[in-house]
Structure formats: C-alpha cells, structure tokens
Design an enzyme around this catalytic site. Structure first.
Site: not given
Length: 417
Positions: A58, A83, A175, A177-178, A180, A339
C-alpha cells in the site's frame, strides 16, 4: 503551465501498472508477504472493519505514484493525496517489521519509525526497504528494481486527446490498494457469477483519480486490476487497466477504443451506448452490486432486481464501468474520496457518474432531481477528524446510465427505510 492531457493520462497509466507490478510481487512471495502487514490504529482506521491493515505494498505504491508523477510534472506531487501514511514502525529496533513480534518485544526494544519512499537510486531504495523487511536484502532489491524500472505500455488511444489542461487546476486522489483485506486474505480460486467476484484477489484494485482543485469534479482516472487471471503453470498473475477522462466537452474511455474523442463531443460519443443501455433499463434487466454489510432495508427494496454482492468499493465501481451491473449502491458513509475519484472520472466519460445517495434520495422524494448531487473531491467534512474528513457521508450511487439511476432511486424512495 498547460500540459497535454494525453501526457498526464499516459503517466497515470504507467504509474498504475508499475504499482500493479509491486502488488503482484509482494503477494506472490508468501514469506515476504507475511512481513508486510501492519495494523492501522486510531484515526487511520476504517470504522467499518474490526481490524484494518496497511501493507508495505500500500505505502510503497502510493509513494511510487507520488514520485513518478512529481518527476514527470514537477510540483504536482504536492497535490497528490492518498489513504496511507508513509510511516512504518520497526518495533524490533532494527530487526524489521514483524507484527506478531511487534507487540511481544515492544517493551524491550524502542520503536523506530521508518518513512517509506523512493530514493534517488535503486541501491538507496533497497537499503531503505531492507529496514522494513527484517534485513531481507534479496526481497528489498527485488522491490527496488520494480520501483525504479521504467514501464512501457503501448496504448495508441492514449494519444487521441489533443486538449491541454493547466497543471495548477489538477489534484490527485490515490487508493494504492483498494480492498486491502482481500489482498491479504483473498484467495486465487474464487468463482465469478455473471463475471462478478464476491471476494478474492480479483476484487483488489489500484485507483488514481484526478480532480479539479476549484470545482472538485473528477477529470480523469485509472483503475488497475492487478489480479485478473492466474497462469496455472507459472502461478503468475496477469492484470488489466481501464482509464477515462471527461473535460470541456471531450470524453474518452479505454472501453470505447473505436471513438475518436478528439473530434467528437461527449454527447455524440455516448449516443449509441446510451440508447443500448436505455433499451435494457426495464426492471427485469436492472442489476445492482452492494456490500454484504448493506442495510436490510436496502437489500429488501432491491430484492426485485438482480442483486450481487462484492468486496471493495473500487471493484464494485469497476463492475459498473464494465457493464456487469447497472448500479453500485452504498447507503453508508464507509467509502472515501480516494475510493471514488478514479471510477467517477471513468463513469463520467461513459455518460454516467457517482452521486451522493442520501442527497439524491432527498431530492427524489422532493421531486427535484433535475440537478444531480455529484460527489466532489476538494471539500472535507465539517467537524470530522482523521480519515472521516474525507468520507462520503451520504453514501453513493455509481451508474452508467441516467435512466438506470432514476429507476433505482424511484424504487428506493417508494420504500420506507
């Protein structure tokens, strides 16, 4: 300074693909992956989940995007927001990040905060990453080589936009790594239903969205899906990406490759798609993707439609982008600006968008839905702190066709929730 939109979009695609390479490399080496997870605490934590995690993947992805975009367009890195914070705590005082041991030995070894970033050279980046990776220089060198590797992508459609855009109008939400949780716990052998995965690595996405600093409206975005298909022989994953932009009457999307967007208006481009989707807008053909945690009232109201469940806000929006479903609906305030910015931009390029669900519902009941309450990305929530400052407080509805949105809102407004 004016920039070519094609140059900006190309750089976003390159950054997303390099990020996907990092995500795949981290996930495919299980011993390495077990060292990457750190639980979020306090204001960083998403209240929807009992446990929320950030991974080195991330953080590294976010920093790579900032670095690469800033190097290409100096100054833009100061307007790239995401994020994740870029700090990891080495609780072993030099032994690396190992969550199971962090609690156990925290009393005896003072924590060392390590800021993850991209250094001037591959060697220096590897040394920095080795501090997080328990001294594993082999793994650190592997990641550093990906970070500093130039990604080459052949996509002629990226050159079709001839418009310029002032750099000082742009800002970016990332984002890295959406979904996670699916990245950490997801499996490779999940089966899809009508092309939609309810869970698994396929629900993981990388989201990069550009918005106008003044209006807050989305301008362009990239959704990268790093885990689409796994080669059974090599056990290596292949991915895919989607992009779109909508700016000053010009709309173009990677899903509509045959359209020369530089010479046609957004209305001209969308007419065939719009007519096709309107013809499918009967209640029997409408489909909605929601979260399993959605309210029982919403589930009941939508039960007459084809209803799907899926993980990941980015992935559910992607299902709408790809036309697998008509609408993605979320009544809760558990998504954030990072997001939605990228998928919102792509949906706008297709004639759709993302709106505030609660405000849309209010206007629907008042008979005043002529002007849609689109999400904007430049204004924090008044009085909120931590990640909640950038929450979509009214929930959201993502759609490709306005008639689909109207039908869904009519159904919801007719039910006492």
């Amino acid at each position: 300074m004016a920039l070519k939109m094609s140059d900006v979009l190309t750089a976003l695609v390159h950054a997303s693909e390099k990020s996907a390479n990092i995500a795949r490399a981290c996930k495919q080496e299980e011993e390495l992956f077990q060292l990457l997870v750190q639980e979020k605490k306090g204001s960083e934590k998403n209240k929807k989940f009992v446990s929320d995690f950030k991974t080195l993947a991330d953080v590294l992805v976010q920093e790579v995007i900032k670095h690469d975009m800033g190097r290409k367009f100096p100054g833009l890195e100061d307007h790239i927001f995401g994020e994740e914070s870029n700090e990891f705590t080495n609780s072993l005082g030099g032994g690396g990040l190992r969550p199971a041991l962090s609690v156990m030995f925290h009393i005896w070894f003072p924590g060392e905060k390590i800021k993850v970033g991209v250094c001037a050279t591959e060697e220096d980046t590897a040394k920095l990453l080795a501090k997080v990776l328990n001294g594993n220089m082999t793994a650190a060198k592997l990641l550093a080589s990906i970070v500093h590797h130039h990604v080459s992508i052949e996509d002629p459609d990226l050159e079709k936009v001839t418009a310029d855009i002032p750099q000082d109008t742009m800002a970016v939400w990332v984002d890295p790594i959406d979904s996670t949780f699916q990245y950490i716990k997801g499996y490779a052998n999940e089966k899809s239903k009508d092309g939609i995965y309810s869970k698994g690595l396929q629900c993981v996405t990388i989201l990069i969205g550009v918005y106008d600093r003044s209006s807050g409206l989305p301008l362009m975005g990239v959704i990268n899906q790093p885990f689409v298909a796994c080669d059974p022989e090599t056990c290596r994953w292949n991915g895919q990406y989607f992009w779109g932009l909508s700016y000053k009457g010009i709309s173009i999307c990677s899903l509509r490759n045959e359209v020369n967007a530089a010479s046609q208006s957004a209305d001209d481009q969308d007419e065939v798609l719009r007519q096709k989707m309107i013809s499918q807008a009967g209640d029997n053909n409408l489909s909605v993707v929601i979260s399993t945690s959605e309210s029982e009232g919403i589930k009941s109201a939508l039960s007459m439609l084809r209803l799907y469940y899926a993980a990941g806000a980015g992935y559910k929006s992607l299902c709408v982008v790809q036309g697998f479903v008509s609408v993605y609906l979320l009544s809760e305030d558990t998504t954030f600006k990072w997001d939605c910015c990228a998928p919102h931009a792509i949906l706008k390029s297709l004639g759709g968008g993302i709106v505030d669900f609660q405000e849309c519902l209010k206007r629907q009941k008042d008979g005043n839905l002529d002007e849609l309450p689109e999400l904007v990305y430049n204004t924090p929530v008044n009085g909120a702190t931590g990640v909640d400052r950038w929450a979509n407080k009214g929930g959201l509805v993502a759609y490709r066709c306005r008639k689909h949105l109207d039908t869904i809102m009519n159904i919801i407004s007719s039910v006492n929730l």
